[in-house]
Every structure is written in C-alpha cells, then in structure tokens.
Design a protein around this motif. Structure first.
Motif, PDB file in Angstrom:
ATOM      1  N   ASP A  36       0.836  -1.197   0.000  1.00 22.57           N
ATOM      2  CA  ASP A  36       0.000   0.000   0.000  1.00 22.57           C
ATOM      3  C   ASP A  36       0.873   1.249   0.000  1.00 22.57           C
ATOM      4  O   ASP A  36       1.988   1.245   0.515  1.00 22.57           O
ATOM      5  CB  ASP A  36      -0.970   0.032   1.192  1.00 22.57           C
ATOM      6  N   ILE A  37       0.331   2.299  -0.604  1.00 20.65           N
ATOM      7  CA  ILE A  37       0.954   3.618  -0.637  1.00 20.65           C
ATOM      8  C   ILE A  37      -0.076   4.610  -0.134  1.00 20.65           C
ATOM      9  O   ILE A  37      -1.178   4.700  -0.691  1.00 20.65           O
ATOM     10  CB  ILE A  37       1.411   3.996  -2.060  1.00 20.65           C
ATOM     11  N   LYS A  38       0.260   5.339   0.905  1.00 15.65           N
ATOM     12  CA  LYS A  38      -0.638   6.332   1.475  1.00 15.65           C
ATOM     13  C   LYS A  38      -0.108   7.725   1.176  1.00 15.65           C
ATOM     14  O   LYS A  38       1.054   8.023   1.455  1.00 15.65           O
ATOM     15  CB  LYS A  38      -0.783   6.143   2.987  1.00 15.65           C
ATOM     16  N   VAL A  39      -0.959   8.551   0.606  1.00 13.25           N
ATOM     17  CA  VAL A  39      -0.613   9.944   0.318  1.00 13.25           C
ATOM     18  C   VAL A  39      -1.173  10.785   1.462  1.00 13.25           C
ATOM     19  O   VAL A  39      -2.386  10.999   1.546  1.00 13.25           O
ATOM     20  CB  VAL A  39      -1.182  10.396  -1.033  1.00 13.25           C
ATOM     21  N   HIS A  40      -0.297  11.236   2.357  1.00  6.82           N
ATOM     22  CA  HIS A  40      -0.735  11.989   3.535  1.00  6.82           C
ATOM     23  C   HIS A  40      -1.038  13.440   3.172  1.00  6.82           C
ATOM     24  O   HIS A  40      -2.073  13.986   3.559  1.00  6.82           O
ATOM     25  CB  HIS A  40       0.341  11.922   4.623  1.00  6.82           C
ATOM     26  N   THR A  41      -0.115  14.059   2.452  1.00  4.00           N
ATOM     27  CA  THR A  41      -0.307  15.426   1.982  1.00  4.00           C
ATOM     28  C   THR A  41       0.244  15.521   0.560  1.00  4.00           C
ATOM     29  O   THR A  41       0.695  14.523  -0.013  1.00  4.00           O
ATOM     30  CB  THR A  41       0.421  16.452   2.880  1.00  4.00           C
ATOM     31  N   HIS A  42       0.215  16.721  -0.002  1.00  9.82           N
ATOM     32  CA  HIS A  42       0.760  16.921  -1.339  1.00  9.82           C
ATOM     33  C   HIS A  42       2.255  16.596  -1.396  1.00  9.82           C
ATOM     34  O   HIS A  42       2.780  16.317  -2.476  1.00  9.82           O
ATOM     35  CB  HIS A  42       0.553  18.372  -1.788  1.00  9.82           C
ATOM     36  N   TYR A  43       2.924  16.632  -0.265  1.00 15.10           N
ATOM     37  CA  TYR A  43       4.384  16.493  -0.252  1.00 15.10           C
ATOM     38  C   TYR A  43       4.867  15.303   0.584  1.00 15.10           C
ATOM     39  O   TYR A  43       6.068  15.157   0.774  1.00 15.10           O
ATOM     40  CB  TYR A  43       5.020  17.777   0.299  1.00 15.10           C
ATOM     41  N   GLU A  44       3.970  14.470   1.063  1.00 17.02           N
ATOM     42  CA  GLU A  44       4.371  13.388   1.967  1.00 17.02           C
ATOM     43  C   GLU A  44       3.593  12.115   1.638  1.00 17.02           C
ATOM     44  O   GLU A  44       2.363  12.131   1.534  1.00 17.02           O
ATOM     45  CB  GLU A  44       4.103  13.797   3.422  1.00 17.02           C
ATOM     46  N   VAL A  45       4.332  11.017   1.460  1.00 16.48           N
ATOM     47  CA  VAL A  45       3.724   9.711   1.215  1.00 16.48           C
ATOM     48  C   VAL A  45       4.426   8.670   2.079  1.00 16.48           C
ATOM     49  O   VAL A  45       5.550   8.885   2.556  1.00 16.48           O
ATOM     50  CB  VAL A  45       3.831   9.292  -0.277  1.00 16.48           C
ATOM     51  N   SER A  46       3.759   7.547   2.294  1.00 18.43           N
ATOM     52  CA  SER A  46       4.361   6.409   2.987  1.00 18.43           C
ATOM     53  C   SER A  46       4.157   5.163   2.136  1.00 18.43           C
ATOM     54  O   SER A  46       3.082   4.972   1.546  1.00 18.43           O
ATOM     55  CB  SER A  46       3.746   6.216   4.368  1.00 18.43           C
ATOM     56  N   ILE A  47       5.197   4.328   2.072  1.00 17.48           N
ATOM     57  CA  ILE A  47       5.194   3.107   1.260  1.00 17.48           C
ATOM     58  C   ILE A  47       5.445   1.929   2.202  1.00 17.48           C
ATOM     59  O   ILE A  47       6.358   1.980   3.032  1.00 17.48           O
ATOM     60  CB  ILE A  47       6.268   3.157   0.166  1.00 17.48           C
ATOM     61  N   ARG A  48       4.642   0.866   2.057  1.00 16.03           N
ATOM     62  CA  ARG A  48       4.762  -0.259   2.987  1.00 16.03           C
ATOM     63  C   ARG A  48       4.728  -1.584   2.246  1.00 16.03           C
ATOM     64  O   ARG A  48       4.004  -1.744   1.262  1.00 16.03           O
ATOM     65  CB  ARG A  48       3.631  -0.221   4.017  1.00 16.03           C
ATOM     66  N   GLN A  49       5.538  -2.508   2.743  1.00 12.14           N
ATOM     67  CA  GLN A  49       5.543  -3.892   2.289  1.00 12.14           C
ATOM     68  C   GLN A  49       5.308  -4.783   3.497  1.00 12.14           C
ATOM     69  O   GLN A  49       6.070  -4.751   4.463  1.00 12.14           O
ATOM     70  CB  GLN A  49       6.873  -4.238   1.612  1.00 12.14           C
ATOM     71  N   ARG A  50       4.242  -5.573   3.481  1.00  7.93           N
ATOM     72  CA  ARG A  50       3.877  -6.407   4.629  1.00  7.93           C
ATOM     73  C   ARG A  50       4.625  -7.729   4.595  1.00  7.93           C
ATOM     74  O   ARG A  50       4.935  -8.270   3.534  1.00  7.93           O
ATOM     75  CB  ARG A  50       2.366  -6.680   4.631  1.00  7.93           C
ATOM     76  N   PHE A  51       4.881  -8.247   5.806  1.00  7.92           N
ATOM     77  CA  PHE A  51       5.503  -9.554   5.973  1.00  7.92           C
ATOM     78  C   PHE A  51       4.752 -10.330   7.044  1.00  7.92           C
ATOM     79  O   PHE A  51       4.106  -9.740   7.923  1.00  7.92           O
ATOM     80  CB  PHE A  51       6.982  -9.424   6.375  1.00  7.92           C
ATOM     81  N   ILE A  52       4.841 -11.648   6.970  1.00 10.22           N
ATOM     82  CA  ILE A  52       4.228 -12.512   7.978  1.00 10.22           C
ATOM     83  C   ILE A  52       5.340 -13.034   8.892  1.00 10.22           C
ATOM     84  O   ILE A  52       6.301 -13.645   8.437  1.00 10.22           O
ATOM     85  CB  ILE A  52       3.488 -13.693   7.331  1.00 10.22           C
ATOM     86  N   GLY A  53       5.198 -12.768  10.173  1.00  8.89           N
ATOM     87  CA  GLY A  53       6.181 -13.254  11.143  1.00  8.89           C
ATOM     88  C   GLY A  53       7.339 -12.326  11.404  1.00  8.89           C
ATOM     89  O   GLY A  53       8.201 -12.626  12.221  1.00  8.89           O
ATOM     90  N   LYS A  54       7.374 -11.186  10.716  1.00  4.95           N
ATOM     91  CA  LYS A  54       8.428 -10.197  10.972  1.00  4.95           C
ATOM     92  C   LYS A  54       7.891  -8.808  10.653  1.00  4.95           C
ATOM     93  O   LYS A  54       6.859  -8.673   9.979  1.00  4.95           O
ATOM     94  CB  LYS A  54       9.686 -10.504  10.160  1.00  4.95           C
ATOM     95  N   PRO A  55       8.566  -7.771  11.158  1.00  2.00           N
ATOM     96  CA  PRO A  55       8.033  -6.407  10.974  1.00  2.00           C
ATOM     97  C   PRO A  55       7.907  -6.020   9.505  1.00  2.00           C
ATOM     98  O   PRO A  55       8.674  -6.475   8.647  1.00  2.00           O
ATOM     99  CB  PRO A  55       9.061  -5.524  11.702  1.00  2.00           C
ATOM    100  N   ASP A  56       6.921  -5.177   9.229  1.00  3.03           N
ATOM    101  CA  ASP A  56       6.757  -4.651   7.871  1.00  3.03           C
ATOM    102  C   ASP A  56       7.896  -3.694   7.540  1.00  3.03           C
ATOM    103  O   ASP A  56       8.513  -3.096   8.428  1.00  3.03           O
ATOM    104  CB  ASP A  56       5.426  -3.914   7.744  1.00  3.03           C
ATOM    105  N   VAL A  57       8.158  -3.548   6.267  1.00  2.66           N
ATOM    106  CA  VAL A  57       9.116  -2.547   5.781  1.00  2.66           C
ATOM    107  C   VAL A  57       8.318  -1.337   5.320  1.00  2.66           C
ATOM    108  O   VAL A  57       7.513  -1.428   4.383  1.00  2.66           O
ATOM    109  CB  VAL A  57       9.974  -3.106   4.633  1.00  2.66           C
ATOM    110  N   ALA A  58       8.500  -0.223   6.000  1.00  7.82           N
ATOM    111  CA  ALA A  58       7.734   0.983   5.687  1.00  7.82           C
ATOM    112  C   ALA A  58       8.656   2.191   5.683  1.00  7.82           C
ATOM    113  O   ALA A  58       9.551   2.307   6.535  1.00  7.82           O
ATOM    114  CB  ALA A  58       6.601   1.185   6.691  1.00  7.82           C
ATOM    115  N   PHE A  59       8.436   3.083   4.742  1.00  5.59           N
ATOM    116  CA  PHE A  59       9.203   4.323   4.637  1.00  5.59           C
ATOM    117  C   PHE A  59       8.219   5.480   4.483  1.00  5.59           C
ATOM    118  O   PHE A  59       7.193   5.350   3.814  1.00  5.59           O
ATOM    119  CB  PHE A  59      10.146   4.304   3.436  1.00  5.59           C
ATOM    120  N   ARG A  60       8.566   6.582   5.125  1.00  8.44           N
ATOM    121  CA  ARG A  60       7.792   7.820   4.978  1.00  8.44           C
ATOM    122  C   ARG A  60       8.691   8.826   4.270  1.00  8.44           C
ATOM    123  O   ARG A  60       9.811   9.083   4.719  1.00  8.44           O
ATOM    124  CB  ARG A  60       7.360   8.332   6.339  1.00  8.44           C
TER     125      ARG A  60
END
Length: 420
Positions: A258-282
């Motif tokens: 998933d990609i979330k667009v918070h504002t015109h200048y800020e987004v977050s990108i996430r990759q989910r995993f099972i059994g370990k923390p997700d990889v997410a960047f803002r």
C-alpha cells in the motif's frame, strides 16, 4: 493554491529577542514560506519566504538547549527551540525545501518580473501541465511495452527449449534397436541460435526504465530519525537511496502492498511480511506532486489518498479525460476569440456604422505557443493510441503462447512420468 498548503507542522518555541523570552507555539512550513504561530493568540509571529533565507544551522541556546537558527537576507536571525519530534527532523525538512526553492529561483524570478499573468499565459501554463502529464503517461506506456516485448522473447526461448525437450524425450522413448535414434541428438540449429537469443533476451530483461527520480527526506519506523536521500520510480518497482547513492531498499512492483498519500508532499510506502516487521518508509519532498502522478498510474489499486491529499487526486472532482476535454474546449473557445473583434453599432437614425475594436484575450505570441503545444499533444495522443493497440496485440499473442506452452509442459510431464 500551494502556498497555503502546509508541508508539516512542529510544536516548538520561538525566541523573542526584544523581550528576551521563549514563546510556545507551532512552526509551520509551506512549499515557499516559514511561519510561526503562537499558542496563546493563534496569530503569526513570524512569516517569511524560503527564498529570503541565507543560512540554516543547528545551534545550541545557552550552550545547552538544541535549536535551529534561520538567517534571512536582512541579517534577521530566528531561533526555534524545543522542537518535536527532534531538531534533526525539522532541520532536514526545512533545508530540503529551501534547496528546492533555490534551484527553481531563476525561473520564478523571470515569471515575477513580468507583467500580471494574462489569460493567454494561464491557458498556456494549463496546456503545458497537460502535456507534461501526457508525457509521463507515455513514458510509462513505453517501458510497459518493453516489458511485454521481454515477456514475448522469454516465451519464444521457452518454446525453443520445449522443442529440444521433445526431441530428447522422443529419443528416450525410442527402443534401443531403432536405427535413427542418434539423429535426434544433433540438429543444425540447436545450440548456437538459442544461446544468441538468450543473450539478447537477458539484455532486454535487464533494462531498467527510470520514470522519475526526485530528492526526498526519508524516515523509517520512527519520525525522529530522518535523513536526506532519493526516490527512484522504475517501471519494475521503487528504489530508495541515501544521500551517498547507496541503496537502502528496493520495492519490486508486486511487493508494494500500500501507498498512502498523507499530503501533497508526503507519502508512505509499505511492504507487509508474515512473522516479521513490515518494511515501511515515509518520504517528504518538494517534488512529490510529480511523483504522485506516476505512482497513481502505476499503483492505482494500492494507492490511498488521505483526507488532506484528496484535492491532489481530483481537483474539481473531474477525471483526467474530463479535464483534458475541458481544456480542449477552453482552448478552442479562446482561439476563436483571438484577434480584434468587430461589433457594429449604428444610430437609430441610420447613421454610418462604427467599428469598435476590443483588445484580444490572448496575444499572437501566446496563440503560436498554444498551437505548438496542441500539436505536440495531438502527436503524443496518436503515438499513445498506436502503442496501446500494439500492446493489445502483444497481449493476445502472449496469452496464446502461454496457453500453448502450458499444454506442451503438461504433455512433456506425462511423458516423463511414463519413462520413470
């Protein structure tokens, strides 16, 4: 409009030099200015453009408390302390937007020195934005066509390998007394052409289509740790690099959840995993609106616009096709109005007609530029249409080849099982 859109707000304190005291409030950053709003009155105590900044530094107040100082052109120094979540976050984000303003200043200065924007300039700017968006779409379409060509090449190589497997299986199925068995092992075009084709295919599959590359401020897991870097949008995925061009993480296209667009200048990108923390960047960037348009085309089913960013997705709640249609109508309407318009008005007594000329809506220079832009738009649209038709034919061919390959693999699998 973008001037009133806040990039970020941080709780902090501002030092009043005249009163020798700190005032609590919020530090507000827009794409082109820095503001400070007090908690007590809600008014702006400080408001200055990013273009006036001479220097941004991290300093210590009374040698103890960390602060961010901003020096303006008129040697006015502003002190911001008690920054949350941290001083580094505020420093990196403001510095990033300041640098982007400095890089775009020559063009902005040229526009500011001219006379007030006319109808022709407004329409020209609108058409130029439409042209850029169509160029971005055409670039993505081009790289998508290259991927389809690579898939077709891979299927051709797979069919060639299956032909070799068929000959080998026929040899194994032949009885030992069959006199012509050895002929299946050596055919004129078995090895050399296949090696050449695999080399060409590997080159095709190795192509990395860079759609856009923008500087960003990266935060991962916690908002208090940020660093400058770069976001690269590829046809095959996304790459995030640090300021030293070292790869931090690569998202394959299918790995992005998933990609979330918070504002015109800020987004977050996430990759989910099972059994370990997700990889997410803002990611925060002054050029993020350019990247969001590409992300919306590539990840239309995975991108989500939050409340503060809904205007970016659908200005005026109109689709791109509707906007293009309205632009075309506006262009054609204004093109009819170009040149002096004549209106006849005579006296009731039948006196001579008087011609009244009215100033044209757009100048001849703007008209020529609009004609050029419209010509380029038409050419891009025709090329995109031709590429889409070619890709439709390629997809039909790929679907047929996949079906044939699947049937052949199933057939060879049954033959292998009989031999074993």
């Amino acid at each position: 409009m973008n001037r009133d859109i806040y990039v970020h707000t941080w709780p902090c304190s501002y030092y009043l030099e005249l009163e020798k005291r700190w005032v609590p409030g919020k530090l507000l950053l827009t794409s082109c200015s820095v503001r400070f709003m007090t908690d007590k009155t809600g008014g702006f105590l400080v408001d200055f453009p990013l273009a006036n900044i001479v220097e941004i530094k991290k300093e210590a107040s009374h040698f103890i408390f960390g602060a961010v100082t901003i020096l303006e052109k008129d040697h006015v120094k502003h002190w911001f302390g008690s920054l949350q979540p941290s001083r580094n976050v505020v420093f990196h984000v403001i510095e990033h937007f300041w640098r982007e303003v400095l890089l775009s200043q020559p063009g902005a200065a040229g526009g500011a020195s001219s006379s007030p924007v006319t109808k022709g300039k407004q329409l020209t700017g609108l058409m130029a934005c439409s042209q850029k968006r169509l160029e971005d779409a055409a670039r993505v379409l081009h790289f998508q066509g290259e991927q389809l060509d690579s898939i077709a090449s891979g299927l051709d190589r797979m069919a060639s390998d299956l032909d070799v497997a068929d000959r080998l299986l026929t040899e194994l199925e032949s009885p030992s007394w069959w006199p012509f068995s050895f002929k299946f092992w050596k055919m004129p075009s078995d090895t050399e052409p296949r090696e050449g084709s695999s080399t060409a295919g590997s080159k095709a599959l190795g192509k990395e289509g860079v759609v856009i590359r923008i500087p960003v401020v990266i935060s991962q897991r916690t908002e208090s740790h940020v660093k400058p870097g770069r976001l690269t949008i590829l046809v095959s995925g996304l790459e995030i690099h640090d300021s030293d061009s070292s790869l931090i993480h690569r998202f394959e296209r299918e790995d992005v959840d998933d990609i979330k667009v918070h504002t015109h200048y800020e987004v977050s990108i996430r990759q989910r995993f099972i059994g370990k923390p997700d990889v997410a960047f803002r990611l925060i960037s002054a050029r993020m609106p350019e990247a969001i348009r590409i992300l919306e085309m590539q990840f239309s089913k995975k991108i989500k616009f939050l409340e503060d960013a809904m205007m970016l997705r659908s200005p005026g709640t109109s689709s791109p096709a509707e906007k293009g249609h309205s632009v075309w109508q506006a262009a054609s309407g204004l093109m009819d109005c170009v040149g002096p318009q004549e209106s006849s008005s005579g006296s009731q007594e039948g006196g001579p007609l008087q011609l009244q000329t009215r100033e044209p809506l757009i100048s001849e220079e703007d008209t020529q530029e609009l004609r050029q832009i419209l010509g380029r738009l038409k050419g891009l649209a025709l090329e995109a249409k031709a590429e889409l038709e070619r890709q439709d034919e390629a997809l039909d061919g790929i679907a047929t080849a996949v079906d044939q390959t699947t049937l052949t693999v199933d057939k060879h699998t049954r033959r292998v099982r009989k031999l074993t």
